[in-house]
Scaffold this motif. Structure first.
Motif, PDB file in Angstrom:
ATOM      1  N   VAL A 123       5.477 -13.695   1.407  1.00  0.00           N
ATOM      2  CA  VAL A 123       4.663 -14.060   2.316  1.00  0.00           C
ATOM      3  C   VAL A 123       4.013 -12.815   2.989  1.00  0.00           C
ATOM      4  CG1 VAL A 123       4.531 -15.004   4.940  1.00  0.00           C
ATOM      5  CG2 VAL A 123       5.968 -16.153   3.240  1.00  0.00           C
ATOM      6  N   LEU A 124       4.665 -11.645   3.141  1.00  0.00           N
ATOM      7  CA  LEU A 124       3.957 -10.420   3.438  1.00  0.00           C
ATOM      8  C   LEU A 124       3.142  -9.945   2.291  1.00  0.00           C
ATOM      9  CD1 LEU A 124       3.726  -7.919   5.520  1.00  0.00           C
ATOM     10  CD2 LEU A 124       5.720  -6.966   4.492  1.00  0.00           C
ATOM     11  N   LYS A 125       3.535 -10.060   1.279  1.00  0.00           N
ATOM     12  CA  LYS A 125       2.724  -9.756   0.251  1.00  0.00           C
ATOM     13  C   LYS A 125       1.342 -10.499   0.109  1.00  0.00           C
ATOM     14  CE  LYS A 125       3.291  -8.185  -4.554  1.00  0.00           C
ATOM     15  NZ  LYS A 125       4.171  -8.128  -5.870  1.00  0.00           N
ATOM     16  N   ALA A 126       1.477 -11.726   0.606  1.00  0.00           N
ATOM     17  CA  ALA A 126       0.304 -12.828   0.312  1.00  0.00           C
ATOM     18  C   ALA A 126      -0.658 -12.335   1.467  1.00  0.00           C
ATOM     19  CB  ALA A 126       0.862 -14.059   0.365  1.00  0.00           C
ATOM     20  N   SER A 127      -0.318 -11.492   2.298  1.00  0.00           N
ATOM     21  CA  SER A 127      -1.248 -11.155   3.363  1.00  0.00           C
ATOM     22  C   SER A 127      -2.532 -10.078   2.835  1.00  0.00           C
ATOM     23  CB  SER A 127      -0.639 -10.515   4.433  1.00  0.00           C
ATOM     24  OG  SER A 127       0.006  -9.259   4.226  1.00  0.00           O
ATOM     25  N   LYS A 128      -1.985  -9.526   1.623  1.00  0.00           N
ATOM     26  CA  LYS A 128      -3.189  -8.453   1.051  1.00  0.00           C
ATOM     27  C   LYS A 128      -2.980  -7.215   1.721  1.00  0.00           C
ATOM     28  CE  LYS A 128      -4.508 -11.823  -2.148  1.00  0.00           C
ATOM     29  NZ  LYS A 128      -3.933 -11.701  -3.394  1.00  0.00           N
ATOM     30  N   LEU A 129      -2.171  -6.900   2.522  1.00  0.00           N
ATOM     31  CA  LEU A 129      -2.102  -5.615   3.151  1.00  0.00           C
ATOM     32  C   LEU A 129      -1.352  -4.474   2.200  1.00  0.00           C
ATOM     33  CD1 LEU A 129      -0.619  -6.793   6.686  1.00  0.00           C
ATOM     34  CD2 LEU A 129      -2.925  -6.234   6.070  1.00  0.00           C
ATOM     35  N   LYS A 130      -1.820  -3.390   2.553  1.00  0.00           N
ATOM     36  CA  LYS A 130      -1.318  -2.166   1.551  1.00  0.00           C
ATOM     37  C   LYS A 130       0.325  -2.058   2.085  1.00  0.00           C
ATOM     38  CE  LYS A 130      -2.264   2.532   0.208  1.00  0.00           C
ATOM     39  NZ  LYS A 130      -3.197   3.466   0.448  1.00  0.00           N
ATOM     40  N   LEU A 131       1.035  -2.302   0.975  1.00  0.00           N
ATOM     41  CA  LEU A 131       2.451  -2.122   1.142  1.00  0.00           C
ATOM     42  C   LEU A 131       3.295  -1.060   0.128  1.00  0.00           C
ATOM     43  CD1 LEU A 131       3.566  -5.805   0.813  1.00  0.00           C
ATOM     44  CD2 LEU A 131       2.998  -4.711   2.890  1.00  0.00           C
ATOM     45  N   VAL A 132       4.043  -0.250   0.734  1.00  0.00           N
ATOM     46  CA  VAL A 132       5.129   0.560  -0.006  1.00  0.00           C
ATOM     47  C   VAL A 132       6.527   0.076   0.119  1.00  0.00           C
ATOM     48  CG1 VAL A 132       5.667   2.934  -0.168  1.00  0.00           C
ATOM     49  CG2 VAL A 132       3.467   2.630   0.411  1.00  0.00           C
ATOM     50  N   TYR A 133       7.182  -0.327  -0.996  1.00  0.00           N
ATOM     51  CA  TYR A 133       8.370  -0.885  -0.813  1.00  0.00           C
ATOM     52  C   TYR A 133       9.415  -0.436  -2.111  1.00  0.00           C
ATOM     53  CZ  TYR A 133       6.446  -4.366  -3.993  1.00  0.00           C
ATOM     54  OH  TYR A 133       5.857  -4.590  -4.953  1.00  0.00           O
ATOM     55  N   GLN A 134      10.605  -0.487  -1.774  1.00  0.00           N
ATOM     56  CA  GLN A 134      11.530  -0.298  -3.044  1.00  0.00           C
ATOM     57  C   GLN A 134      12.056  -1.610  -3.632  1.00  0.00           C
ATOM     58  OE1 GLN A 134      11.685   1.682   0.085  1.00  0.00           O
ATOM     59  NE2 GLN A 134      10.612   3.133  -0.858  1.00  0.00           N
ATOM     60  N   GLY A 135      12.003  -1.637  -4.824  1.00  0.00           N
ATOM     61  CA  GLY A 135      12.379  -2.816  -5.341  1.00  0.00           C
ATOM     62  C   GLY A 135      13.848  -2.997  -5.847  1.00  0.00           C
ATOM     63  N   GLY A 136      14.216  -4.036  -6.587  1.00  0.00           N
ATOM     64  CA  GLY A 136      15.826  -4.160  -6.789  1.00  0.00           C
ATOM     65  C   GLY A 136      16.059  -5.268  -6.429  1.00  0.00           C
ATOM     66  N   VAL A 137      17.532  -5.577  -6.320  1.00  0.00           N
ATOM     67  CA  VAL A 137      18.323  -6.403  -5.837  1.00  0.00           C
ATOM     68  C   VAL A 137      17.695  -6.953  -4.336  1.00  0.00           C
ATOM     69  CG1 VAL A 137      20.481  -7.717  -5.505  1.00  0.00           C
ATOM     70  CG2 VAL A 137      20.315  -6.332  -7.403  1.00  0.00           C
ATOM     71  N   ALA A 138      17.826  -5.882  -3.441  1.00  0.00           N
ATOM     72  CA  ALA A 138      17.451  -6.029  -2.124  1.00  0.00           C
ATOM     73  C   ALA A 138      16.011  -5.276  -1.901  1.00  0.00           C
ATOM     74  CB  ALA A 138      18.436  -5.627  -1.195  1.00  0.00           C
ATOM     75  N   PHE A 139      14.963  -5.839  -1.682  1.00  0.00           N
ATOM     76  CA  PHE A 139      13.768  -5.191  -1.421  1.00  0.00           C
ATOM     77  C   PHE A 139      13.521  -4.487   0.244  1.00  0.00           C
ATOM     78  CE2 PHE A 139      10.446  -6.709  -4.526  1.00  0.00           C
ATOM     79  CZ  PHE A 139      11.346  -6.977  -5.287  1.00  0.00           C
ATOM     80  N   TYR A 140      13.174  -3.335   0.097  1.00  0.00           N
ATOM     81  CA  TYR A 140      12.846  -2.663   1.441  1.00  0.00           C
ATOM     82  C   TYR A 140      11.672  -2.110   1.432  1.00  0.00           C
ATOM     83  CZ  TYR A 140      13.532   0.866   5.040  1.00  0.00           C
ATOM     84  OH  TYR A 140      13.527   1.752   6.161  1.00  0.00           O
ATOM     85  N   VAL A 141      11.053  -2.428   2.725  1.00  0.00           N
ATOM     86  CA  VAL A 141       9.428  -2.058   2.793  1.00  0.00           C
ATOM     87  C   VAL A 141       9.387  -0.819   3.811  1.00  0.00           C
ATOM     88  CG1 VAL A 141       7.221  -2.803   4.093  1.00  0.00           C
ATOM     89  CG2 VAL A 141       8.777  -4.390   2.674  1.00  0.00           C
ATOM     90  N   SER A 142       8.996   0.152   3.487  1.00  0.00           N
ATOM     91  CA  SER A 142       8.800   1.556   4.084  1.00  0.00           C
ATOM     92  C   SER A 142       7.399   1.870   4.651  1.00  0.00           C
ATOM     93  CB  SER A 142       9.203   2.624   3.062  1.00  0.00           C
ATOM     94  OG  SER A 142       8.140   2.695   2.096  1.00  0.00           O
ATOM     95  N   SER A 143       6.261   0.908   4.190  1.00  0.00           N
ATOM     96  CA  SER A 143       4.861   1.343   4.807  1.00  0.00           C
ATOM     97  C   SER A 143       4.269   0.019   4.687  1.00  0.00           C
ATOM     98  CB  SER A 143       4.585   2.508   4.112  1.00  0.00           C
ATOM     99  OG  SER A 143       3.055   2.792   4.860  1.00  0.00           O
TER     100      SER A 143
END
Length: 244
Positions: free
Chosen positions: A176-196
């Motif tokens: 849902v956050l990604k669908a907002s089209k905002l500029k995201l910085v995150y770490q993927g894997g089994v558990a995603f973490y949004v840093s910016s």
């Protein structure tokens, strides 16, 4: 002496008697003259009245004769005028009836046209209503099938996003956050973490500050890609300086 006195008295009496006789005769003659004048005046007045009456009778007869003559002369003219007026009235009545019938025909034609127009407009209105009625369920279906959630993204004293985002059966708090089209910085894997988000990164305000999220007002301490969301849920991503 006595004889002379008697003679004088006799003369005086005689003179007086003669004077009285003359006076009486004068008055009598005067009265007769007055009576004669009155009689003559009455005679003249009666004569004048008779003359005037006869003249007035003659004038009346002459007037009646002239009126009868005029009436006899004018009567044919009045009859002709009356005939003309009668013919003119009949002609005008006939023309008026023709005009009235023509106006009635026009009015009936106009009423027929207006009724046809009204029927056509009613039919068009009925068709439009039927089309709208048929198309309404489709619109309702499209509205009901379009599932979405309410997403709010707030930074440090600033709101980055506030609106609805469409979802599907696999939607999560991260998708849902990604669908907002905002500029995201995150770490993927089994558990995603949004840093910016939109350039605001963790520890920018102070050490330990970063991004967290809530679903329906409840803090979720789990990876965002592992938290599913459903129809009409409320997802809130926020930047905190308190660590929670």
């Amino acid at each position: 002496m006595k004889k002379s006195v008697g003679v004088i008295l006799a003369l005086v009496v005689t003179v007086l008697t003669i004077g009285a006789a003359f006076t009486v005769q004068h008055f009598v003659s005067a009265d007769q003259a007055v009576e004669r004048q009155a009689q003559s005046s009455q005679t003249s007045s009666s004569t004048q009245a008779t003359t005037s009456a006869s003249s007035s009778m003659a004038h009346v007869r002459s007037t009646q004769t002239s009126q009868s003559t005029t009436t006899k002369r004018v009567k044919p003219k009045h009859q002709a005028t009356a005939r003309r007026q009668h013919h003119q009235a009949a002609a005008s009545a006939h023309s008026q009836s023709r005009r009235t019938s023509a106006v009635k025909k026009r009015q009936s034609a106009q009423s027929t046209r207006s009724s046809q127009t009204a029927r056509t407009s009613r039919a068009a209105t009925t068709t439009t209503k039927a089309t709208a009625t048929k198309s309404t369920p489709k619109a309702v279906k499209s509205t009901t099938t379009a599932e979405s959630v309410h997403l709010v993204v707030t930074g440090y004293h600033k709101t980055f996003f506030d609106g609805r985002v469409k979802i599907n059966a696999k939607s999560t708090a991260f998708s849902v956050l990604k669908a907002s089209k905002l500029k995201l910085v995150y770490q993927g894997g089994v558990a995603f973490y949004v840093s910016s988000i939109n350039g605001l990164a963790q520890n920018d305000i102070k050490t330990g500050s970063g991004w967290k999220y809530k679903v329906n007002g409840k803090f979720i301490d789990r990876a965002a890609n592992q938290t599913k969301v459903g129809k009409n849920d409320s997802v809130h991503w926020y930047f905190t300086t308190k660590g929670y």
